[in-house]
Motif scaffolding. Structure first.
Motif, short mmCIF file in Angstrom:
data_model
loop_
_atom_site.label_atom_id
_atom_site.label_comp_id
_atom_site.label_asym_id
_atom_site.label_seq_id
_atom_site.Cartn_x
_atom_site.Cartn_y
_atom_site.Cartn_z
N ALA A 130 0.84 -1.20 0.00
CA ALA A 130 0.00 0.00 0.00
C ALA A 130 0.87 1.25 0.00
O ALA A 130 0.61 2.20 -0.75
N ARG A 131 1.91 1.24 0.82
CA ARG A 131 2.82 2.41 0.89
C ARG A 131 3.57 2.59 -0.43
O ARG A 131 3.72 3.71 -0.91
N LEU A 132 4.02 1.49 -1.02
CA LEU A 132 4.71 1.55 -2.31
C LEU A 132 3.79 2.11 -3.39
O LEU A 132 4.19 2.99 -4.17
N LEU A 133 2.56 1.63 -3.43
CA LEU A 133 1.60 2.12 -4.44
C LEU A 133 1.33 3.61 -4.26
O LEU A 133 1.20 4.35 -5.24
N GLU A 134 1.25 4.05 -3.01
CA GLU A 134 1.03 5.47 -2.75
C GLU A 134 2.22 6.31 -3.22
O GLU A 134 2.07 7.36 -3.83
N ARG A 135 3.44 5.84 -2.92
CA ARG A 135 4.64 6.57 -3.36
C ARG A 135 4.72 6.62 -4.88
O ARG A 135 5.10 7.63 -5.46
N GLU A 136 4.36 5.52 -5.55
CA GLU A 136 4.38 5.51 -7.01
C GLU A 136 3.35 6.48 -7.58
O GLU A 136 3.62 7.17 -8.56
N ALA A 137 2.18 6.53 -6.97
CA ALA A 137 1.15 7.47 -7.41
C ALA A 137 1.62 8.91 -7.25
O ALA A 137 1.42 9.75 -8.13
N ARG A 138 2.27 9.18 -6.14
CA ARG A 138 2.82 10.52 -5.91
C ARG A 138 3.86 10.85 -6.98
O ARG A 138 3.89 11.96 -7.51
N GLY A 139 4.70 9.90 -7.30
CA GLY A 139 5.71 10.12 -8.35
C GLY A 139 5.09 10.41 -9.70
O GLY A 139 5.53 11.32 -10.41
N ARG A 140 4.05 9.67 -10.05
CA ARG A 140 3.36 9.92 -11.33
C ARG A 140 2.74 11.31 -11.34
O ARG A 140 2.77 12.02 -12.35
N PHE A 141 2.17 11.72 -10.20
CA PHE A 141 1.57 13.04 -10.10
C PHE A 141 2.63 14.12 -10.32
O PHE A 141 2.42 15.06 -11.09
N VAL A 142 3.76 13.99 -9.64
CA VAL A 142 4.83 14.98 -9.75
C VAL A 142 5.34 15.02 -11.19
O VAL A 142 5.48 16.10 -11.78
N GLN A 143 5.60 13.87 -11.78
CA GLN A 143 6.09 13.83 -13.16
C GLN A 143 5.10 14.49 -14.11
O GLN A 143 5.50 15.26 -14.99
N SER A 144 3.83 14.20 -13.94
CA SER A 144 2.80 14.77 -14.81
C SER A 144 2.75 16.29 -14.71
O SER A 144 2.66 16.99 -15.72
N ARG A 145 2.80 16.80 -13.48
CA ARG A 145 2.77 18.25 -13.28
C ARG A 145 3.97 18.94 -13.92
O ARG A 145 3.85 19.97 -14.56
N VAL A 146 5.14 18.36 -13.73
CA VAL A 146 6.36 18.95 -14.29
C VAL A 146 6.34 18.87 -15.81
O VAL A 146 6.70 19.83 -16.50
N LYS A 147 5.86 17.76 -16.34
CA LYS A 147 5.77 17.62 -17.79
C LYS A 147 4.86 18.69 -18.39
O LYS A 147 5.20 19.33 -19.38
N LYS A 148 3.70 18.88 -17.78
CA LYS A 148 2.77 19.89 -18.29
C LYS A 148 3.40 21.28 -18.30
O LYS A 148 3.16 22.08 -19.20
N GLN A 149 4.22 21.57 -17.32
CA GLN A 149 4.83 22.88 -17.21
C GLN A 149 5.99 23.08 -18.20
O GLN A 149 6.20 24.19 -18.68
#
Length: 111
Positions: free
Chosen positions: A41-60
């Protein structure tokens, strides 16, 4: 530009919260907890956070850089060929990337 990327990564990481999980991400995390697999569960949450960060930076920055979030380095500056990798900064994340990308020179953008 690397410092601007690092600032964007830090900002995006600070914006993230459990409310940003997709329905599928939340479901997978809940299933892991129900099975007592708290590490998963913790790993999945960290991965989701990483995808969120990557997506935000990519959009910018996608108009300035080449993004390849699923293989190789995450970000390449086409003007200089400098490479950047967006990492959570956890020991396991750094170790996994270090082994996978041992032959590449890149700047780590950690959050």
């Amino acid at each position: 530009m690397g410092d601007q990327l690092q600032e964007a990564v830090t900002r995006a990481a600070n914006e993230w919260g459990p409310d940003k999980l997709s329905r599928n991400e939340r479901s997978a995390i809940n299933d892991a907890v129900k099975k007592g697999e708290y590490w998963l569960a913790r790993l999945l949450e960290r991965e989701a956070r990483g995808r969120f960060v990557q997506s935000r930076v990519k959009k910018q920055f996608e108009q300035h850089y080449d993004f390849s979030l699923s293989k190789g380095t995450d970000v390449v500056d086409p003007a200089t060929n400098r490479r950047y990798e967006i990492l959570s900064g956890t020991e396991s994340n750094l170790g996994r990337h270090g082994r996978r990308m041992a032959g590449e020179l890149f700047r780590m953008l950690t959050f």
